[in-house]
Design an enzyme around this catalytic site. Structure first.
Site, mmCIF file in Angstrom:
data_model
loop_
_atom_site.group_PDB
_atom_site.id
_atom_site.type_symbol
_atom_site.label_atom_id
_atom_site.label_comp_id
_atom_site.label_asym_id
_atom_site.label_seq_id
_atom_site.Cartn_x
_atom_site.Cartn_y
_atom_site.Cartn_z
ATOM 1 N N ASP A 1 0.755 -1.092 -0.075
ATOM 2 C CA ASP A 1 -0.029 0.009 -0.028
ATOM 3 C C ASP A 1 0.996 1.503 0.068
ATOM 4 O OD1 ASP A 1 -2.493 1.684 0.824
ATOM 5 O OD2 ASP A 1 -1.295 1.832 2.430
ATOM 6 N N TYR B 1 -0.173 5.046 0.775
ATOM 7 C CA TYR B 1 -0.279 6.081 1.696
ATOM 8 C C TYR B 1 -0.495 5.444 3.164
ATOM 9 C CZ TYR B 1 -1.609 8.710 -2.406
ATOM 10 O OH TYR B 1 -1.585 9.288 -3.953
HETATM 11 C C1 2OP Z 1 -3.618 3.415 -0.531
HETATM 12 O O1 2OP Z 1 -2.357 3.839 -0.855
HETATM 13 C C2 2OP Z 1 -5.377 4.878 0.549
HETATM 14 O O2 2OP Z 1 -3.304 4.130 1.639
HETATM 15 C C3 2OP Z 1 -4.193 3.808 0.558
HETATM 16 O O3 2OP Z 1 -4.200 2.898 -1.359
#
Ligand code: 2OP
Length: 223
Positions: free
Chosen positions: A10, A12
């Site tokens: 992931d 964010y």
């Molecule tokens: C992402 O990077 C929103 O953290 C989440 O997909």
């Protein structure tokens, strides 16, 4: 040597520090920058989930601006459209967490394919990764733009399985977001939850396969 064929991150919060925007928020709302950036981030996430439930899709940048508009209204802050856009653009240059560059280099050395799967748009992901100079670490930068539905919808995780061309059981999914870790686990990925702040895990009927305090812990697990 890791047993995994791929490691999917992931973006964010997991690799990059979303609260680095708090400093800019603090200039607008002295002493309350963290409160503002936390509410902004929470609304940003909610809006991705709600759009998906409504059967709609909007690019992450637009959602980020909408969430900031809500945050300003809620905190009774009046911002010009220009300042709103400038603040939202901070999300294009957020910084990686301190241990991330060295951890990615060590993981890449094992020969495993590294990828990002993010709710961010392709433009946002490219910008953040290029700004940090980490683009050579990744074999794939994957945006849910391609499937037009946000994580934790299974179609979003399926994108990573398809692009990495490996069975989901051979792909380790890494997230610091418990809702994302739960969605990935439900999909069938082994999951490493990066619990940077000693938080409780979400009660969504799933448990992470591994828990580490930061990405150095992931290196210890995989190398
Ligand atoms: C992402 O990077 C929103 O953290 C989440 O997909």
């Amino acid at each position: 040597m890791t047993r995994f064929k791929g490691i999917v991150f992931d973006l964010y919060g997991t690799l990059y520090d979303v609260h680095s925007v708090a400093r800019r928020c603090d200039a607008l709302l002295p002493g309350r920058g963290h409160e503002m950036s936390a509410l902004w981030r929470q609304k940003q996430l909610e809006y991705t989930w709600l759009r998906s439930l409504m059967g709609e899709y909007a690019p992450f940048e637009a959602i980020t601006e909408d969430a900031l508009r809500y945050t300003c209204a809620q905190l009774k802050l009046s911002l010009s459209e220009q300042t709103l856009t400038a603040l939202s653009d901070e999300y294009l240059t957020i910084q990686p967490h301190a241990e991330v560059p060295a951890a990615l280099a060590a993981l890449q050395q094992t020969g495993v394919a590294l990828a990002i799967l993010s709710n961010g748009s392709a433009r946002s992901i490219d910008s953040v990764v290029a700004h940090s100079g980490l683009q050579d670490r990744f074999a794939h930068l994957l945006s849910v733009d391609e499937v037009r539905v946000f994580k934790p919808h299974p179609l979003a995780y399926a994108l990573a399985e398809t692009k990495l061309d490996a069975p989901r059981g051979d792909i380790l999914f890494v997230s610091s977001n418990p809702w994302d870790a739960s969605g990935a686990r439900r999909f069938g990925f082994p999951v490493c939850w990066v619990n940077r702040s000693g938080n409780a895990f979400d009660e969504l009927g799933q448990k992470p396969t591994h828990v580490v305090p930061d990405l150095s812990g992931l290196v210890a697990l995989c190398c």
